[in-house]
Write an enzyme that holds these catalytic residues in place. Structure first.
Site, short mmCIF file in Angstrom:
data_model
loop_
_atom_site.label_atom_id
_atom_site.label_comp_id
_atom_site.label_asym_id
_atom_site.label_seq_id
_atom_site.Cartn_x
_atom_site.Cartn_y
_atom_site.Cartn_z
N LYS A 1 40.76 -45.06 -12.71
CA LYS A 1 39.32 -44.79 -12.50
C LYS A 1 39.08 -43.30 -12.25
CE LYS A 1 37.80 -48.79 -13.21
NZ LYS A 1 38.16 -49.95 -12.44
N LYS B 1 43.92 -52.98 -23.37
CA LYS B 1 43.44 -54.36 -23.29
C LYS B 1 41.94 -54.41 -23.54
CE LYS B 1 43.09 -53.68 -18.31
NZ LYS B 1 41.79 -53.96 -17.74
N LYS C 1 35.43 -54.50 -20.33
CA LYS C 1 33.97 -54.62 -20.36
C LYS C 1 33.29 -53.34 -20.83
CE LYS C 1 33.79 -57.58 -16.52
NZ LYS C 1 34.14 -56.99 -15.28
P1 TYM Z 1 37.24 -57.71 -13.66
O1 TYM Z 1 35.77 -57.89 -13.50
O2 TYM Z 1 37.71 -56.44 -14.26
O3 TYM Z 1 37.83 -58.88 -14.52
C1 TYM Z 1 37.59 -60.23 -14.19
C2 TYM Z 1 38.82 -61.07 -14.49
O4 TYM Z 1 39.19 -60.95 -15.87
C3 TYM Z 1 40.55 -60.55 -15.97
N1 TYM Z 1 40.70 -59.68 -17.15
C4 TYM Z 1 41.64 -59.84 -18.09
N2 TYM Z 1 42.62 -60.75 -18.20
C5 TYM Z 1 43.42 -60.65 -19.29
N3 TYM Z 1 43.25 -59.72 -20.26
C6 TYM Z 1 42.28 -58.78 -20.19
N4 TYM Z 1 42.12 -57.90 -21.17
C7 TYM Z 1 41.43 -58.81 -19.04
N5 TYM Z 1 40.37 -58.07 -18.64
C8 TYM Z 1 39.95 -58.60 -17.47
C9 TYM Z 1 40.85 -59.81 -14.69
O5 TYM Z 1 42.24 -59.82 -14.41
C10 TYM Z 1 40.05 -60.62 -13.68
O6 TYM Z 1 40.77 -61.77 -13.27
N6 TYM Z 1 38.92 -56.47 -9.12
C11 TYM Z 1 38.47 -57.59 -9.94
C12 TYM Z 1 37.29 -58.32 -9.33
C13 TYM Z 1 37.51 -58.86 -7.97
C14 TYM Z 1 38.41 -59.92 -7.61
C15 TYM Z 1 38.27 -60.08 -6.19
C16 TYM Z 1 39.26 -60.74 -8.33
C17 TYM Z 1 36.93 -58.42 -6.83
N7 TYM Z 1 37.37 -59.15 -5.78
C18 TYM Z 1 38.99 -61.04 -5.52
C19 TYM Z 1 39.99 -61.70 -7.63
C20 TYM Z 1 39.85 -61.85 -6.24
C21 TYM Z 1 38.06 -57.05 -11.29
O7 TYM Z 1 37.74 -55.90 -11.42
O8 TYM Z 1 37.97 -57.97 -12.26
#
Ligand code: TYM
Length: 334
Positions: free
Chosen positions: A115, A197, A200
């Protein structure tokens, strides 16, 4: 006596439309877990403020994530769906856990370093302590299993460290949560350009969103990088080709996959045909989800009702944990 189910929690940031990575890394497992576990799934609106301080589109994005969770098959009667900022106690626990998190370990976090590279003009303290807020999300519900993609593994390790430090200092309150994928490795869904990967907001043209129209999906897949094909039988696959096969395994039938695997092995593969097939299979996979997302988005009162009821249930559960936390810390004055 009631048989208590184990607690599951996971969250998704509302920073844009969700994509196949979010689906296969997270949503698909949420759906599979909702019958057998006590599930809490939430929209991480506070986390999104660390990189997206402009809140003019935040509400729309939060609703989009809730609608996508529902469209993917999450049943609000089974799982609790809520928005992170509706649980004020998360911010309280975040504050306490911050005292147990060290600057050095936070600075070494891979996502923080990423980031910093992406937003060098906005390296705020919220970004540095992002994993602490994530730990608060998980620990406030005493969750044991956290279904996430591979990119979240380090955050889970940090959550366990914070939980252990708290337990050692103040007495046993928290379990040690683990990243969960039904005994399989955590997944990382690759982008279509062979670099990194699906994401978003980083590489939109190489990411298939669950809201992409059929033609957009076809265009993105047909633009994926290929080459002139293998020249010797059983050659190793370059990464960008391996990725296309990995995507095919997610959305195509096993017959289709083995047809193209054989064609690769004996050097007869035509990447134009492979991409056409992959595009059609992706369209067939995404289109019904996209339609449900838009249908649900139209029904704002329904989304609001789910968020209100979810907030109530999540607060009730979190409040119980916070009593244990304050008591353990000696912050129970009266
Ligand atoms: P975020 O919003 O980036 O992504 C949400 C979920 O999608 C998964 N993900 C992926 N899995 C496989 N391949 C990809 N290309 C890929 N892109 C995204 C992420 O691993 C995630 O499971 N920090 C977290 C949000 C969060 C969270 C939490 C998650 C905040 N508090 C507590 C679990 C528990 C995040 O940025 O996810």
């Amino acid at each position: 006596m009631e048989n208590k189910k184990e607690i599951v929690l996971s969250g998704i940031r509302p920073t844009g439309s969700l994509h196949l990575g979010n689906y296969f890394g997270a949503l698909a497992n949420y759906v599979k877990m909702q019958d057998d576990y006590d599930c809490y799934f939430f929209v991480a609106d506070l986390h999104s403020l660390t990189t997206h301080p402009d809140t003019s589109t935040l509400k729309e994005h939060v609703k989009n994530v809730i609608a996508t969770m529902l469209a993917a098959g999450i049943d609000p009667q089974k799982a609790t769906l809520y928005n992170q900022s509706h649980l004020y106690t998360t911010s309280e626990l975040y504050l306490y856990l911050n005292m147990l998190a060290y600057k050095g370990e936070l600075e070494k976090t891979v996502t923080f370093k990423e980031k910093v590279r992406q937003h060098p003009d906005n390296v705020n303290a919220g970004l540095l302590t992002y994993p602490v807020l994530q730990a608060a999300d998980i620990l406030i519900h005493l969750a044991k299993y956290v279904p996430v993609g591979k990119d979240q593994e380090q955050h889970l390790e940090m959550t366990r460290n914070f939980a252990n430090r708290f337990n050692h200092r103040y007495g046993e309150v928290f379990p040690e949560p683990v990243a969960f994928n039904f005994n399989h490795n955590l997944v990382k869904i690759p982008s279509l350009d062979g670099e990194g990967k699906m994401s978003k907001s980083v590489n939109e043209n190489a990411t298939i969103y669950l809201t992409d129209e059929d033609e957009v999906i076809r265009k993105k897949v047909m633009k994926a990088k290929t080459d002139s094909g293998p020249t010797a039988p059983d050659s190793a696959m370059p990464d960008y080709i391996e990725n296309l096969y990995a995507l095919m395994r997610l959305v195509s039938t096993s017959d289709t996959v083995s047809h193209f695997e054989k064609a690769y092995k004996n050097c007869t593969v035509r990447y134009g045909d492979l991409k056409k097939q992959l595009a059609e299979d992706m369209v067939a996979f995404v289109a019904p989800i996209r339609r449900r997302i838009y249908e649900i988005m139209e029904d704002e009162p329904y989304i609001n009702k789910i968020m209100t009821e979810g907030a109530e249930k999540a607060n009730e559960h979190a409040n119980k944990t916070m009593v244990l936390v304050r008591n353990a810390m000696g912050l129970n004055y009266f």
